[in-house]
Design an enzyme around this catalytic site. Structure first.
Site, PDB file in Angstrom:
ATOM      1  N   THR A 177       0.815  -1.212   0.000  1.00 51.07           N
ATOM      2  CA  THR A 177       0.000   0.000   0.000  1.00 51.07           C
ATOM      3  C   THR A 177       0.849   1.263   0.000  1.00 51.07           C
ATOM      4  O   THR A 177       0.379   2.345  -0.354  1.00 51.07           O
ATOM      5  CB  THR A 177      -0.934  -0.002   1.219  1.00 51.07           C
ATOM      6  N   LYS A 178       2.114   1.123   0.390  1.00 51.56           N
ATOM      7  CA  LYS A 178       2.994   2.294   0.477  1.00 51.56           C
ATOM      8  C   LYS A 178       3.315   2.899  -0.889  1.00 51.56           C
ATOM      9  O   LYS A 178       3.781   4.046  -0.966  1.00 51.56           O
ATOM     10  CB  LYS A 178       4.293   1.924   1.195  1.00 51.56           C
TER      11      LYS A 178
END
Length: 451
Positions: free
Chosen positions: A43-44
């Protein structure tokens, strides 16, 4: 043609997948937002790209510049991808508790990685926060992104993750569950969802050893709450600027062990090969199941991919060394297998008889016992070598070719301890029951117990 101009255009729009077996004891539907479908497998990627874009727009990151960041690995991956596409250099600082595979991946993308000690205060000049700040001051045309206080972090999730969840659930989402680290994912997503429906519950999952949970509940930064933990990618020993606690409804802490165990369950029960924090997020939901109702629609964000934890969470030895497997003992293994008569040899029996017993009972290890005492052992691997070099050895007595006796342990010895006693030279362990009868546990039994 339907093509992307570069890898950065594939970030976002990750799938929402129904969980089935692993949530069978929960009263409602649970869906996983599987973020490892991002190109950097986490998700980063979302916030890394957003931070770069904002820094460029504000003139903080100039052509040919150097990206500096302290990262547990995933943010670095996103920044490194952006650097490759956009032509920047990267220097990352990380901690020595992070997976070596994460460091190797960052270096594969051309980044320089500096590993710093974990168990130091943030203000310590050796900490990965302090080293990043120092490098930013020393290196011309560099920018320290500081994902913890950089509000572009949570803006990325406000603009992408939140809207995706709202659309994917047709606005029916009632609960959003995510681990809490820098605060960007949980806060940014929550801000969007709360604007759409203020009744949506946002549950932040923390790790034991982090101070975030107590800060949320009391507003107090209590360093006495802080102690070392093994979990990666979430939990903090300070409060990052990305947090807006007003959009979070509840904080729940989970243990290192529980997060690791549930991550492995996700792989085996749902075929979702996720990272450490994903297991922790789901474990937090399990701990809060009494707050759920039949018609709730829960979304759990699974942050990253399990490939970065193969040497840790998905390594049996690593798990066993930390006591992360459910505690089973020698007695548990024997009971689960079903008590069977122990096949033994006397010292005066022949090697040929030992071979016949191994064939008949399909076993590899036989204790040698004399007058109820353990005096040696015969193993298939040892016999094979001896018979191969000297076929006539079959007529020899067992006591002339036997190996050392197997170790004897107590019935309450944990399986993890038994595993350390079994090695290439020693393939089994024995224990005596209350009646004085011997029982055997082999390497195969240990593997079955830990499966």
């Amino acid at each position: 043609m339907n093509v992307k101009n570069n890898i950065l255009e594939t970030i976002g729009n990750t799938p929402l997948i129904r969980l089935n077996k692993i949530v069978k004891d929960l009263p409602c539907e649970v869906y996983a937002k599987v973020e490892y479908f991002n190109p950097g497998n986490s998700t980063k990627d979302r916030m890394a790209l957003k931070m770069v874009e904002v820094a460029e727009k504000e003139g903080k990151l100039k052509p040919g510049g150097t990206i500096i960041e302290c990262t547990s690995g995933n943010t670095g991956m996103g920044l490194a991808m952006a650097a490759v596409v956009k032509g920047y250099k990267c220097i990352f600082t990380t901690t020595d508790k992070q997976s070596q595979s994460k460091v190797d991946i960052l270096r594969a993308l051309g980044a320089e990685v500096i590993v710093c000690p974990t168990n130091v205060e943030p203000e310590d000049p050796r900490s990965y926060y302090s080293v990043a700040s120092r490098l930013n001051k020393e290196i011309p045309n560099s920018f320290h992104f500081n994902q913890y206080d950089n509000l572009a972090n949570r803006l990325a999730h406000y603009e992408t993750t939140g809207p995706e969840l709202w659309e994917q659930t047709d606005g029916k989402i009632t609960h959003f569950v995510a681990t809490a680290g820098t605060g960007g994912t949980v806060t940014g997503t929550a801000q969007f969802l709360k604007e759409k429906n203020p009744n949506i519950q946002v549950w932040a999952i923390d790790v034991e050893g982090s101070l975030l949970t107590k800060y949320f509940r009391t507003g107090e930064v209590d360093m006495n709450e802080v102690h070392p933990y093994i979990s990666e990618g979430f939990g903090e020993d300070f409060v990052p600027g990305n947090y807006d606690m007003s959009v979070i409804d509840y904080f729940e802490q989970v243990s290192d062990k529980d997060g690791a165990v549930v991550a492995r369950r996700l792989a085996r029960e749902e075929a979702l090969f996720c990272g450490y924090s994903s297991g922790s997020a789901l474990q937090g939901l399990f701990q809060l199941k009494d707050k759920l109702k039949k018609n709730d629609v829960v979304v759990v964000l699974l942050c990253d991919h399990g490939s970065r934890y193969v040497a840790k969470v998905y390594n049996d030895q690593w798990m066993a060394e930390r006591g992360f497997f459910d505690v089973k003992t020698f007695k548990d293994v024997v009971n689960a297998r079903g008590k069977q008569r122990l096949i033994t040899l006397e010292p005066t029996q022949s090697v040929a008889e030992a071979v016949e017993l191994m064939k008949k009972y399909d076993i590899e290890h036989i204790p040698v016992i004399k007058d109820s005492e353990l005096v040696g052992s015969i193993s298939e691997s040892g016999l094979f070598q001896r018979v191969f070099h000297n076929p006539d050895i079959k007529t020899e007595r067992v006591d002339r070719v036997m190996d050392a006796a197997f170790p004897i342990v107590g019935l309450d010895t944990p399986v993890e301890k038994i595993g350390t006693l079994i090695n290439k030279e020693n393939g089994a362990v024995l224990a005596k029951d209350e009646s004085g009868n011997f029982h055997i546990v082999t390497k195969y039994d240990v593997l079955q117990a830990l499966a």
